[in-house]
Design a protein around this motif. Structure first.
Motif, PDB file in Angstrom:
ATOM      1  N   VAL A  35       0.947  -1.304   0.260  1.00  0.00           N
ATOM      2  CA  VAL A  35      -0.286   0.241   0.059  1.00  0.00           C
ATOM      3  C   VAL A  35       0.280   1.363  -0.013  1.00  0.00           C
ATOM      4  O   VAL A  35       0.605   2.077  -0.754  1.00  0.00           O
ATOM      5  CB  VAL A  35      -0.716  -0.233   0.906  1.00  0.00           C
ATOM      6  N   ASP A  92      11.148   2.877   5.852  1.00  0.00           N
ATOM      7  CA  ASP A  92      10.840   1.389   6.338  1.00  0.00           C
ATOM      8  C   ASP A  92      11.521   1.353   7.364  1.00  0.00           C
ATOM      9  O   ASP A  92      12.649   1.406   6.890  1.00  0.00           O
ATOM     10  CB  ASP A  92      10.476   1.091   5.484  1.00  0.00           C
ATOM     11  N   ARG A 122      13.806  -3.620   2.062  1.00  0.00           N
ATOM     12  CA  ARG A 122      12.998  -2.894   1.457  1.00  0.00           C
ATOM     13  C   ARG A 122      13.254  -1.510   0.372  1.00  0.00           C
ATOM     14  O   ARG A 122      12.584  -1.381  -0.375  1.00  0.00           O
ATOM     15  CB  ARG A 122      11.090  -2.664   2.451  1.00  0.00           C
ATOM     16  N   THR A 158      -0.675  -4.875   9.945  1.00  0.00           N
ATOM     17  CA  THR A 158      -1.828  -5.352  11.494  1.00  0.00           C
ATOM     18  C   THR A 158      -2.282  -6.205  11.038  1.00  0.00           C
ATOM     19  O   THR A 158      -3.257  -6.390  10.470  1.00  0.00           O
ATOM     20  CB  THR A 158      -3.055  -3.824  10.872  1.00  0.00           C
ATOM     21  N   GLU A 160      -4.849  -5.656  -5.527  1.00  0.00           N
ATOM     22  CA  GLU A 160      -3.363  -5.303  -6.092  1.00  0.00           C
ATOM     23  C   GLU A 160      -3.961  -6.118  -7.603  1.00  0.00           C
ATOM     24  O   GLU A 160      -5.287  -7.157  -7.880  1.00  0.00           O
ATOM     25  CB  GLU A 160      -2.754  -6.543  -5.689  1.00  0.00           C
ATOM     26  N   LYS A 213      -7.821 -11.520   7.439  1.00  0.00           N
ATOM     27  CA  LYS A 213      -7.823 -10.911   8.292  1.00  0.00           C
ATOM     28  C   LYS A 213      -8.736  -9.877   9.161  1.00  0.00           C
ATOM     29  O   LYS A 213      -8.804  -9.690   9.942  1.00  0.00           O
ATOM     30  CB  LYS A 213      -6.604 -10.322   8.441  1.00  0.00           C
TER      31      LYS A 213
HETATM   32  P1  NAD Z   1       2.892  -4.793   3.985  1.00  0.00           P
HETATM   33  O1  NAD Z   1       3.410  -5.857   4.681  1.00  0.00           O
HETATM   34  O2  NAD Z   1       3.076  -4.653   2.324  1.00  0.00           O
HETATM   35  O3  NAD Z   1       3.917  -3.418   4.041  1.00  0.00           O
HETATM   36  C1  NAD Z   1       4.047  -2.922   5.421  1.00  0.00           C
HETATM   37  C2  NAD Z   1       5.277  -2.572   5.974  1.00  0.00           C
HETATM   38  O4  NAD Z   1       5.565  -1.422   7.121  1.00  0.00           O
HETATM   39  C3  NAD Z   1       6.480  -3.654   5.868  1.00  0.00           C
HETATM   40  O5  NAD Z   1       7.624  -3.451   4.903  1.00  0.00           O
HETATM   41  C4  NAD Z   1       7.194  -2.905   6.817  1.00  0.00           C
HETATM   42  O6  NAD Z   1       8.190  -3.353   7.257  1.00  0.00           O
HETATM   43  C5  NAD Z   1       6.723  -1.551   7.807  1.00  0.00           C
HETATM   44  N1  NAD Z   1       6.731  -1.297   8.894  1.00  0.00           N
HETATM   45  C6  NAD Z   1       6.327  -2.499  10.080  1.00  0.00           C
HETATM   46  N2  NAD Z   1       6.395  -1.550  10.926  1.00  0.00           N
HETATM   47  C7  NAD Z   1       7.079  -0.331  11.188  1.00  0.00           C
HETATM   48  C8  NAD Z   1       7.524   0.926  11.584  1.00  0.00           C
HETATM   49  N3  NAD Z   1       6.917   0.534  12.878  1.00  0.00           N
HETATM   50  N4  NAD Z   1       7.876   1.618  11.013  1.00  0.00           N
HETATM   51  C9  NAD Z   1       8.593   1.554   8.930  1.00  0.00           C
HETATM   52  N5  NAD Z   1       7.741   0.372   8.985  1.00  0.00           N
HETATM   53  C10 NAD Z   1       6.788  -0.632   9.525  1.00  0.00           C
HETATM   54  O7  NAD Z   1       2.012  -4.278   4.063  1.00  0.00           O
HETATM   55  P2  NAD Z   1       0.755  -3.870   3.379  1.00  0.00           P
HETATM   56  O8  NAD Z   1       0.459  -4.795   2.031  1.00  0.00           O
HETATM   57  O9  NAD Z   1       1.062  -3.032   2.560  1.00  0.00           O
HETATM   58  O10 NAD Z   1      -0.831  -3.261   3.937  1.00  0.00           O
HETATM   59  C11 NAD Z   1      -0.534  -2.525   4.903  1.00  0.00           C
HETATM   60  C12 NAD Z   1      -1.892  -2.004   5.406  1.00  0.00           C
HETATM   61  O11 NAD Z   1      -2.021  -1.509   4.183  1.00  0.00           O
HETATM   62  C13 NAD Z   1      -2.693  -3.635   6.205  1.00  0.00           C
HETATM   63  O12 NAD Z   1      -3.222  -2.427   7.247  1.00  0.00           O
HETATM   64  C14 NAD Z   1      -3.415  -3.602   5.439  1.00  0.00           C
HETATM   65  O13 NAD Z   1      -4.690  -4.496   5.805  1.00  0.00           O
HETATM   66  C15 NAD Z   1      -3.379  -2.384   4.688  1.00  0.00           C
HETATM   67  N6  NAD Z   1      -4.496  -2.213   3.334  1.00  0.00           N
HETATM   68  C16 NAD Z   1      -3.608  -3.870   2.335  1.00  0.00           C
HETATM   69  C17 NAD Z   1      -3.830  -3.625   0.668  1.00  0.00           C
HETATM   70  C18 NAD Z   1      -3.076  -4.761   0.328  1.00  0.00           C
HETATM   71  O14 NAD Z   1      -3.296  -4.864  -0.786  1.00  0.00           O
HETATM   72  N7  NAD Z   1      -2.164  -5.354   0.347  1.00  0.00           N
HETATM   73  C19 NAD Z   1      -5.598  -2.726   0.634  1.00  0.00           C
HETATM   74  C20 NAD Z   1      -6.157  -2.229   1.152  1.00  0.00           C
HETATM   75  C21 NAD Z   1      -5.469  -2.604   2.269  1.00  0.00           C
END
Ligand code: NAD
Ligand code: UGA
Length: 458
Positions: free
Chosen positions: A15, A36, A41, A91, A164, A278
């Motif tokens: 995201v 990050d 990454r 999350t 995605e 989730k």
């Molecule tokens: P992801 O795991 O791909 O990315 C999350 C990133 O956050 C990771 O790179 C991780 O290293 C980083 N991170 C964690 N703790 C951190 C900190 N304290 N400081 C800095 N970086 C930190 O997850 P995602 O798929 O991008 O999803 C993120 C959120 O968006 C989730 O809550 C998910 O439910 C929501 N979401 C995801 C999608 C999707 O298509 N993947 C779509 C809509 C919403």
């Protein structure tokens, strides 16, 4: 160059990366920084091989990176230097303690809030981009406004609805942008600031605002509704298989009712992805927390049907292949949870692969973009597994093919050529209903679609 706004995103994932790339692309007058905790990454975002595959993403990153889009490791500097902070950390479902297996694990979220408080030297707008349980903003506010000093924080909810595989189009032409805020003066001012950012390219009527709790809850409910449609059609696919009705015909007839609509009615081996399960589990947990057990049971059934659909698929493979899969070679066409992504999180293919290995089958996995993740998902799992980029080679000498991802390339393969190299009788389990079943049957395959009568030579 003097930028009009300085925006930070914490979390460079599926995201954070694409969303910030789109803001940078549409708003050259803003400087966007993404941080990050994972340095690999960040270096991948700065390389030619981006950490995620998403059609159209490379071009947008190439056009903006180093101009007004920056990926950096230094979280402290990122927080100090920016006034508007999106938080897009993961999350996942909690795997320990109270609420294990149901509740959202908010540890990454809370750590981020504490970092923002620790490093901030000026007032900020903090935006929840991650999907969070309703009322999380209250916790965020309590942490951020703990020290009473001259710095203040406004927390907004701005959930992301991209899917995605179509993320760049979803970001460029969203159905809606939702912004929730407190209804105080400073909350309303913060809301206005965020509306202005999106208004650079999103028509105003598509930018909707609400109170902060409605915004948080709407995101989880949207995912629950989408997943519910898939479980509904998948449940009916089981009935079709008992009654000689055809799920594609049923879905068409039902979906043409404009009150129902035709999208998200494709029967499948089940939904995957990092969020549907989730977020529904989280919804179920919240309902139980508030004593709404009937509501919780209702939503939980969406997940139960999804599991049942995957079990049915395995059951169909086992029973139609003479009740034994031991030493049979089975080729999986696709491992990603959907087409046009390399993401395999919660992919039905993981479950199917593990179950086939338990039955002592040998599996050969092919996928155009997800083989690296597939290898990681199955690392350490006992049994014979191999990975092959070319679907023709992957199917050689196999007893069966199972289509698990709806990649376009599988629709147009030369199935005569594939059939000729397979062990006979050769079976085709179409977990996405994307192939020409009649043609494959005529070639010689025994064909088992989802929710349609099988076509067999027995
Ligand atoms: P992801 O795991 O791909 O990315 C999350 C990133 O956050 C990771 O790179 C991780 O290293 C980083 N991170 C964690 N703790 C951190 C900190 N304290 N400081 C800095 N970086 C930190 O997850 P995602 O798929 O991008 O999803 C993120 C959120 O968006 C989730 O809550 C998910 O439910 C929501 N979401 C995801 C999608 C999707 O298509 N993947 C779509 C809509 C919403
Ligand atoms: C989903 C939502 O569509 C997004 O709006 C949301 O932002 C996102 O979750 C999130 O919060 O993470 P995504 O999981 O990326 O997006 O992809 P979808 O297109 O929704 O597909 C989810 C799963 O359902 C896939 O496994 C897909 O193959 C399956 N599916 C989808 C079906 O089985 N049948 C359908 O008709 C549609």
């Amino acid at each position: 160059m003097i930028f009009e706004k300085k925006i930070l995103c914490i979390g460079a994932g599926y995201v954070g990366g694409p969303t910030m790339a789109m803001i940078a692309y549409k708003c050259p007058q803003y400087r966007i920084t993404v941080v990050d905790i994972n340095p690999t990454r960040i270096s991948e975002w700065n390389s030619d091989e981006l950490p995620i595959y998403e059609p159209g993403l490379d071009e947008i990153v190439r056009a903006t990176r180093g101009k007004n889009l920056f990926f950096i490791n230094n979280i402290e500097a990122g927080i100090k230097d920016n006034d508007i902070i999106f938080v897009s950390v993961n999350t996942p479902t909690k795997t320990f303690g109270v609420g294990s297996g149901m509740a959202a694990d908010l540890q990454y979220w809370e750590k981020t809030a504490r970092q923002i408080l620790q490093y901030s030297e000026s007032s900020k707008i903090v935006i929840e981009k991650s999907t969070l349980p309703v009322k999380t903003a209250l916790a965020m506010e309590n942490i951020l406004n703990y020290k009473s000093n001259s710095i203040s924080f406004d927390v907004l909810s701005n959930p992301e609805f991209l899917a995605e595989g179509t993320a760049m189009n979803d970001l460029e032409n969203p159905d809606r942008i939702l912004i929730g805020s407190r209804e105080t003066q400073s909350g309303m001012d913060a809301r206005k600031t965020l509306v202005e950012i999106y208004a650079n390219w999103v028509p105003r009527e598509k930018i909707i605002t609400s109170n902060i709790w409605s915004s948080e809850l709407s995101k989880i409910v949207s995912n629950a509704f989408l997943a519910q449609r898939i479980s509904s059609i998948n449940a009916i696919s089981a009935l079709c298989e008992k009654t000689d009705a055809d799920i594609t015909e049923v879905a068409k007839a039902v979906g043409m009712d404009s009150r129902i609509g035709s999208k998200f009615l494709n029967a499948s081996v089940g939904f995957g992805g990092s969020c549907f399960k989730k977020d529904i589990l989280n919804l179920v947990y919240l309902c139980r927390h508030y004593g709404l057990s009937e509501v919780a049971d209702y939503w939980e059934s969406v997940i139960r049907i999804n599991q049942y659909q995957q079990e049915r698929f395995i059951w169909s493979m086992l029973t139609t292949m003479f009740n034994t899969l031991a030493d049979k070679k089975i080729c999986l066409f696709g491992f990603a949870f959907k087409a046009n992504t390399g993401d395999t999180r919660e992919s039905p293919a993981i479950f199917i692969a593990r179950r086939l290995l338990e039955e002592k089958a040998e599996i050969i996995i092919t996928d155009p973009k997800a083989l690296r993740n597939a290898r990681a998902d199955l690392a350490g799992v006992e049994g014979k597994v191999s990975f092959e980029g070319d679907p023709y080679r992957a199917a050689e000498k196999c007893h069966a093919i199972a289509v698990l991802t709806e990649w376009d390339i599988y629709r147009n393969l030369d199935f005569q050529k594939i059939y000729d190299t397979m062990t006979k009788p050769a079976s085709l389990f179409d977990g996405r209903n994307i192939l020409d079943h009649k043609r494959c049957f005529d070639i010689g395959f025994n064909v088992y679609p989802i929710g349609k009568p099988p076509l067999t030579h027995f």
